[in-house]
Design a protein around this motif. Structure first.
Motif, mmCIF file in Angstrom:
data_model
loop_
_atom_site.group_PDB
_atom_site.id
_atom_site.type_symbol
_atom_site.label_atom_id
_atom_site.label_comp_id
_atom_site.label_asym_id
_atom_site.label_seq_id
_atom_site.Cartn_x
_atom_site.Cartn_y
_atom_site.Cartn_z
ATOM 1 N N GLY A 1 -6.438 6.020 -5.515
ATOM 2 C CA GLY A 1 -7.103 5.514 -4.322
ATOM 3 C C GLY A 1 -6.182 4.968 -3.260
ATOM 4 N N ASN A 2 -4.905 4.783 -3.572
ATOM 5 C CA ASN A 2 -3.964 4.196 -2.624
ATOM 6 C C ASN A 2 -2.642 4.951 -2.624
ATOM 7 O OD1 ASN A 2 -5.362 1.658 -1.689
ATOM 8 N ND2 ASN A 2 -5.466 1.380 -3.901
ATOM 9 N N ASP A 3 -1.943 4.860 -1.502
ATOM 10 C CA ASP A 3 -0.568 5.360 -1.435
ATOM 11 C C ASP A 3 0.276 4.608 -2.461
ATOM 12 O OD1 ASP A 3 -1.586 6.623 0.844
ATOM 13 O OD2 ASP A 3 -0.050 5.833 2.180
ATOM 14 N N TRP B 1 -0.675 -2.819 7.355
ATOM 15 C CA TRP B 1 -0.177 -3.181 6.021
ATOM 16 C C TRP B 1 -0.869 -4.458 5.574
ATOM 17 C CZ3 TRP B 1 2.661 -1.462 2.059
ATOM 18 C CH2 TRP B 1 3.185 -2.388 1.155
ATOM 19 N N VAL B 2 -1.370 -4.473 4.348
ATOM 20 C CA VAL B 2 -1.994 -5.668 3.784
ATOM 21 C C VAL B 2 -1.086 -6.282 2.733
ATOM 22 C CG1 VAL B 2 -3.966 -6.569 2.477
ATOM 23 C CG2 VAL B 2 -4.339 -4.858 4.273
ATOM 24 N N ARG B 3 -0.718 -5.471 1.739
ATOM 25 C CA ARG B 3 0.134 -5.992 0.664
ATOM 26 C C ARG B 3 0.577 -4.855 -0.242
ATOM 27 N NH1 ARG B 3 -2.789 -6.540 -4.244
ATOM 28 N NH2 ARG B 3 -5.005 -6.199 -3.921
ATOM 29 N N TRP C 1 2.032 0.020 -5.482
ATOM 30 C CA TRP C 1 0.851 0.412 -4.719
ATOM 31 C C TRP C 1 0.968 -0.146 -3.311
ATOM 32 C CZ3 TRP C 1 -1.975 3.895 -7.055
ATOM 33 C CH2 TRP C 1 -2.168 3.860 -8.438
ATOM 34 N N HIS C 2 0.500 0.610 -2.333
ATOM 35 C CA HIS C 2 0.455 0.160 -0.942
ATOM 36 C C HIS C 2 -1.004 -0.038 -0.559
ATOM 37 C CE1 HIS C 2 4.576 2.000 0.334
ATOM 38 N NE2 HIS C 2 4.644 1.324 -0.786
ATOM 39 N N HIS C 3 -1.327 -1.241 -0.123
ATOM 40 C CA HIS C 3 -2.687 -1.546 0.316
ATOM 41 C C HIS C 3 -2.687 -1.724 1.826
ATOM 42 C CE1 HIS C 3 -4.135 -2.001 -3.777
ATOM 43 N NE2 HIS C 3 -3.030 -2.654 -4.040
ATOM 44 N N PHE C 4 -3.572 -0.973 2.490
ATOM 45 C CA PHE C 4 -3.700 -1.009 3.940
ATOM 46 C C PHE C 4 -5.119 -1.393 4.317
ATOM 47 C CE2 PHE C 4 -0.260 1.953 3.115
ATOM 48 C CZ PHE C 4 0.696 1.580 4.042
ATOM 49 N N ALA C 5 -5.256 -1.995 5.487
ATOM 50 C CA ALA C 5 -6.572 -2.272 6.050
ATOM 51 C C ALA C 5 -7.158 -0.962 6.583
ATOM 52 C CB ALA C 5 -6.453 -3.300 7.179
#
Length: 175
Positions: A118-120, A140-142, A131-135
């Motif tokens: 589900g994530n980059d 960038w979120v975290r 894991w890369h979490h984006f809005a």
């Protein structure tokens, strides 16, 4: 990122065999790219000087990693026709390649039957995931670090499936 999470350069420095990166968004709104992206939108000009202030840290990091024998690969799944952001990325990917990264592009229509996370992510030596979490707007979120074996297996298999179908950067034509 919390203070106890490793920085990207530390993760790459600990890597001994491979680092793979899967990007699946059509747009990112990363702070350190904002000015360069705005300039590119206005002028069509992109900083592609590997020695520039913008690129030199990345080029040095990747070239030294590859010189240690680590294979660095990046795959991008993109919608076609591509977004302005993907055009912007494509315009400077030669810098990534000259630094030692192998880069491929996969049109999203060719990824429909692939099981993808589900994530980059970055996957280091097939076991450590960043894991890369984006809005929703691409900001960038975290990051999140994981060594969960089933997640690492999913990431490795997903990346290899994308890589096998994707087009090498020097052959991918923007649509």
């Amino acid at each position: 990122m919390s203070s106890n999470e490793p920085k990207f350069a530390e993760l790459l420095a600990a890597c001994t065999r491979s680092a793979v990166h899967l990007e699946m968004r059509d747009a990112y709104a990363v702070d350190n790219e904002a000015d360069d992206f705005e300039t590119w939108i206005r002028t069509g000009q992109r900083d592609t000087d590997p020695a520039s202030e913008y690129w030199a840290p990345w080029v040095d990091l990747i070239s030294s990693t590859v010189a240690r024998g680590v294979t660095v690969r990046r795959a991008r799944i993109v919608s076609e026709p591509v977004s302005d952001y993907i055009r912007y990325e494509h315009a400077a990917t030669d810098v990534n390649v000259r630094a030692g990264e192998q880069v491929r592009w996969l049109p999203r229509c060719h990824a429909s039957d692939l099981a993808l996370p589900g994530n980059d992510f970055w996957l280091f030596d097939d076991h450590l995931i960043r894991w890369h979490h984006f809005a929703g707007n691409g900001a960038w979120v975290r990051q999140e670090i994981s060594e969960e074996p089933l997640a690492a297996k999913l990431c490795a298999e997903a990346f290899e499936a994308v890589w096998a179908r994707a087009v090498p950067h020097d052959q991918y034509e923007i649509h």
